[in-house]
Design a protein around this motif. Sequence first.
Motif, mmCIF file in Angstrom:
data_model
loop_
_atom_site.group_PDB
_atom_site.id
_atom_site.type_symbol
_atom_site.label_atom_id
_atom_site.label_comp_id
_atom_site.label_asym_id
_atom_site.label_seq_id
_atom_site.Cartn_x
_atom_site.Cartn_y
_atom_site.Cartn_z
ATOM 1 N N LYS A 48 1.693 -31.033 -28.661
ATOM 2 C CA LYS A 48 2.450 -30.064 -29.465
ATOM 3 C C LYS A 48 3.690 -30.685 -30.109
ATOM 4 C CE LYS A 48 1.230 -26.343 -26.223
ATOM 5 N NZ LYS A 48 1.788 -25.370 -25.237
ATOM 6 N N LEU A 49 4.048 -31.889 -29.677
ATOM 7 C CA LEU A 49 5.288 -32.510 -30.147
ATOM 8 C C LEU A 49 5.097 -33.138 -31.520
ATOM 9 C CD1 LEU A 49 6.383 -34.173 -26.775
ATOM 10 C CD2 LEU A 49 7.077 -31.947 -27.700
ATOM 11 N N SER A 50 6.194 -33.300 -32.241
ATOM 12 C CA SER A 50 6.164 -33.833 -33.601
ATOM 13 C C SER A 50 7.327 -34.797 -33.794
ATOM 14 C CB SER A 50 6.266 -32.687 -34.605
ATOM 15 O OG SER A 50 7.537 -32.059 -34.506
ATOM 16 N N MET A 51 7.527 -35.248 -35.012
ATOM 17 C CA MET A 51 8.609 -36.195 -35.300
ATOM 18 C C MET A 51 9.985 -35.598 -35.008
ATOM 19 S SD MET A 51 7.367 -39.089 -35.956
ATOM 20 C CE MET A 51 8.846 -39.929 -36.545
ATOM 21 N N GLU A 52 10.078 -34.285 -34.900
ATOM 22 C CA GLU A 52 11.342 -33.682 -34.479
ATOM 23 C C GLU A 52 11.699 -34.090 -33.052
ATOM 24 O OE1 GLU A 52 11.109 -29.493 -34.907
ATOM 25 O OE2 GLU A 52 11.010 -29.535 -37.102
ATOM 26 N N ASN A 53 10.684 -34.505 -32.291
ATOM 27 C CA ASN A 53 10.882 -34.925 -30.897
ATOM 28 C C ASN A 53 10.777 -36.438 -30.741
ATOM 29 O OD1 ASN A 53 8.752 -32.336 -30.914
ATOM 30 N ND2 ASN A 53 10.651 -31.979 -29.776
ATOM 31 N N ASP A 54 10.882 -37.151 -31.860
ATOM 32 C CA ASP A 54 10.718 -38.614 -31.844
ATOM 33 C C ASP A 54 11.705 -39.265 -30.875
ATOM 34 O OD1 ASP A 54 9.705 -41.132 -32.735
ATOM 35 O OD2 ASP A 54 11.513 -41.357 -33.951
ATOM 36 N N TYR A 55 11.188 -40.216 -30.080
ATOM 37 C CA TYR A 55 12.018 -40.874 -29.066
ATOM 38 C C TYR A 55 11.963 -42.395 -29.200
ATOM 39 C CZ TYR A 55 14.536 -40.483 -24.593
ATOM 40 O OH TYR A 55 15.488 -40.481 -23.614
ATOM 41 N N ALA A 56 11.332 -42.879 -30.258
ATOM 42 C CA ALA A 56 11.057 -44.309 -30.385
ATOM 43 C C ALA A 56 12.317 -45.160 -30.349
ATOM 44 C CB ALA A 56 10.277 -44.573 -31.667
ATOM 45 N N PHE A 57 13.375 -44.719 -31.002
ATOM 46 C CA PHE A 57 14.571 -45.549 -31.099
ATOM 47 C C PHE A 57 15.393 -45.551 -29.811
ATOM 48 C CE2 PHE A 57 13.563 -44.830 -35.578
ATOM 49 C CZ PHE A 57 13.652 -46.132 -36.062
ATOM 50 N N ASN A 58 14.961 -44.807 -28.815
ATOM 51 C CA ASN A 58 15.605 -44.840 -27.498
ATOM 52 C C ASN A 58 14.876 -45.763 -26.526
ATOM 53 O OD1 ASN A 58 15.933 -41.881 -28.670
ATOM 54 N ND2 ASN A 58 17.693 -42.251 -27.357
ATOM 55 N N LEU A 59 13.782 -46.372 -26.985
ATOM 56 C CA LEU A 59 12.905 -47.111 -26.086
ATOM 57 C C LEU A 59 12.693 -48.543 -26.558
ATOM 58 C CD1 LEU A 59 10.200 -44.312 -25.692
ATOM 59 C CD2 LEU A 59 12.118 -44.794 -24.140
ATOM 60 N N ALA A 60 12.270 -49.401 -25.607
ATOM 61 C CA ALA A 60 12.012 -50.805 -25.925
ATOM 62 C C ALA A 60 10.666 -51.018 -26.597
ATOM 63 C CB ALA A 60 12.064 -51.647 -24.640
ATOM 64 N N GLY A 61 9.779 -50.039 -26.511
ATOM 65 C CA GLY A 61 8.428 -50.193 -27.021
ATOM 66 C C GLY A 61 8.371 -50.533 -28.501
ATOM 67 N N ASN A 62 7.500 -51.485 -28.849
ATOM 68 C CA ASN A 62 7.244 -51.835 -30.243
ATOM 69 C C ASN A 62 5.983 -51.088 -30.675
ATOM 70 O OD1 ASN A 62 8.702 -54.861 -31.232
ATOM 71 N ND2 ASN A 62 9.142 -53.901 -29.284
ATOM 72 N N MET A 63 6.174 -49.865 -31.141
ATOM 73 C CA MET A 63 5.059 -48.978 -31.463
ATOM 74 C C MET A 63 4.923 -48.898 -32.987
ATOM 75 S SD MET A 63 4.197 -47.901 -28.329
ATOM 76 C CE MET A 63 3.658 -46.214 -28.108
ATOM 77 N N LYS A 64 4.180 -49.828 -33.564
ATOM 78 C CA LYS A 64 4.013 -49.872 -35.017
ATOM 79 C C LYS A 64 3.056 -48.784 -35.498
ATOM 80 C CE LYS A 64 4.696 -51.881 -39.033
ATOM 81 N NZ LYS A 64 6.016 -51.886 -39.680
ATOM 82 N N LYS A 65 1.977 -48.560 -34.765
ATOM 83 C CA LYS A 65 1.002 -47.533 -35.143
ATOM 84 C C LYS A 65 1.157 -46.264 -34.308
ATOM 85 C CE LYS A 65 -2.690 -50.492 -36.951
ATOM 86 N NZ LYS A 65 -4.147 -50.817 -36.869
ATOM 87 N N GLY A 66 1.503 -46.419 -33.050
ATOM 88 C CA GLY A 66 1.678 -45.271 -32.178
ATOM 89 C C GLY A 66 3.097 -44.739 -32.233
ATOM 90 N N ARG A 67 3.438 -43.859 -31.286
ATOM 91 C CA ARG A 67 4.767 -43.254 -31.271
ATOM 92 C C ARG A 67 5.060 -42.713 -29.886
ATOM 93 N NH1 ARG A 67 7.995 -44.841 -35.416
ATOM 94 N NH2 ARG A 67 9.890 -43.566 -35.408
ATOM 95 N N SER A 68 6.328 -42.475 -29.621
ATOM 96 C CA SER A 68 6.770 -41.855 -28.368
ATOM 97 C C SER A 68 7.583 -40.610 -28.692
ATOM 98 C CB SER A 68 7.625 -42.836 -27.551
ATOM 99 O OG SER A 68 6.879 -43.961 -27.160
ATOM 100 N N PHE A 69 7.372 -39.570 -27.901
ATOM 101 C CA PHE A 69 8.054 -38.298 -28.138
ATOM 102 C C PHE A 69 8.647 -37.773 -26.833
ATOM 103 C CE2 PHE A 69 4.453 -38.533 -31.106
ATOM 104 C CZ PHE A 69 5.136 -38.480 -32.328
ATOM 105 N N GLN A 70 9.815 -37.180 -26.933
ATOM 106 C CA GLN A 70 10.497 -36.631 -25.765
ATOM 107 C C GLN A 70 10.072 -35.185 -25.543
ATOM 108 O OE1 GLN A 70 14.791 -36.067 -26.049
ATOM 109 N NE2 GLN A 70 15.035 -36.756 -23.930
ATOM 110 N N TYR A 71 9.748 -34.861 -24.273
ATOM 111 C CA TYR A 71 9.433 -33.483 -23.922
ATOM 112 C C TYR A 71 10.696 -32.619 -23.975
ATOM 113 C CZ TYR A 71 4.814 -34.842 -22.090
ATOM 114 O OH TYR A 71 3.529 -35.299 -21.945
ATOM 115 N N SER A 72 10.504 -31.330 -24.140
ATOM 116 C CA SER A 72 11.627 -30.403 -24.124
ATOM 117 C C SER A 72 12.220 -30.319 -22.724
ATOM 118 C CB SER A 72 11.177 -29.011 -24.568
ATOM 119 O OG SER A 72 10.330 -28.428 -23.590
#
Length: 218
Positions: A48-72
């Motif tokens: 259910k999460l979207s770019m409004e929940n983007d968490y990539a810039f808080n993490l070390a992961g190099n996710m070029k194609k994928g993404r990380s999102f923070q839960y509410s």
Amino acid sequence: MSLRDAPTLPHISVGDDGDRILTPFGPMIYQTFLSDNETSALLDEGNKLSMENDYAFNLAGNMKKGRSFQYSEDFRNSFSPVIMNKVNNFISGVSQVWNFGLPQPHNLSLVDLWINYQRENDFNPMHIHSLFLSFVIYCDVPQNIFEDQADTNHPVAGHISFNYGETMSPLCNHSYMAKPEKNLMFIFPARLHHMVYPFYAEGTRVSVSGNISCNYEL
């Protein structure tokens, strides 16, 4: 007091004469499994999460194609009992092994929870987390990501590696590499170095990670 009668250190028993290989050093990693319903809840909410929940810039992961999102915060609080039950089991076990007091449940809390959609060629470089404990849960693991390996004597595509200390001799081991599978969970000291290798096959592996804080002075 003789060492024969001393409190038992972590060890491996050898032979029938009470001999032991002592293992008194190093961090411990807790391995467990969640239920299908529990990982499904993480997946359903994560989808259910979207770019409004983007968490990539808080993490070390190099996710070029994928993404990380923070839960509410609401979902994190609702799912917290599942995580904290596992954390408390870990703390209780470590306390028994090392024979000293560790934080009680009321001293610990789940403060971060995010979902990772890792795709081909995405990776996590060697890194550590902040706070007290960290964890990873594997919610969806396509098996084809382990079948496409480089030509090498050390196939690691899709694996996670934990690293501590140095190799002083062939009798020492300073790393542990694991092949993820669905529902698998690792809990580990937040400052333990770890990394996630990329994979090459098309697909999306989904994992959930988080951090545990501690207000207890160790």
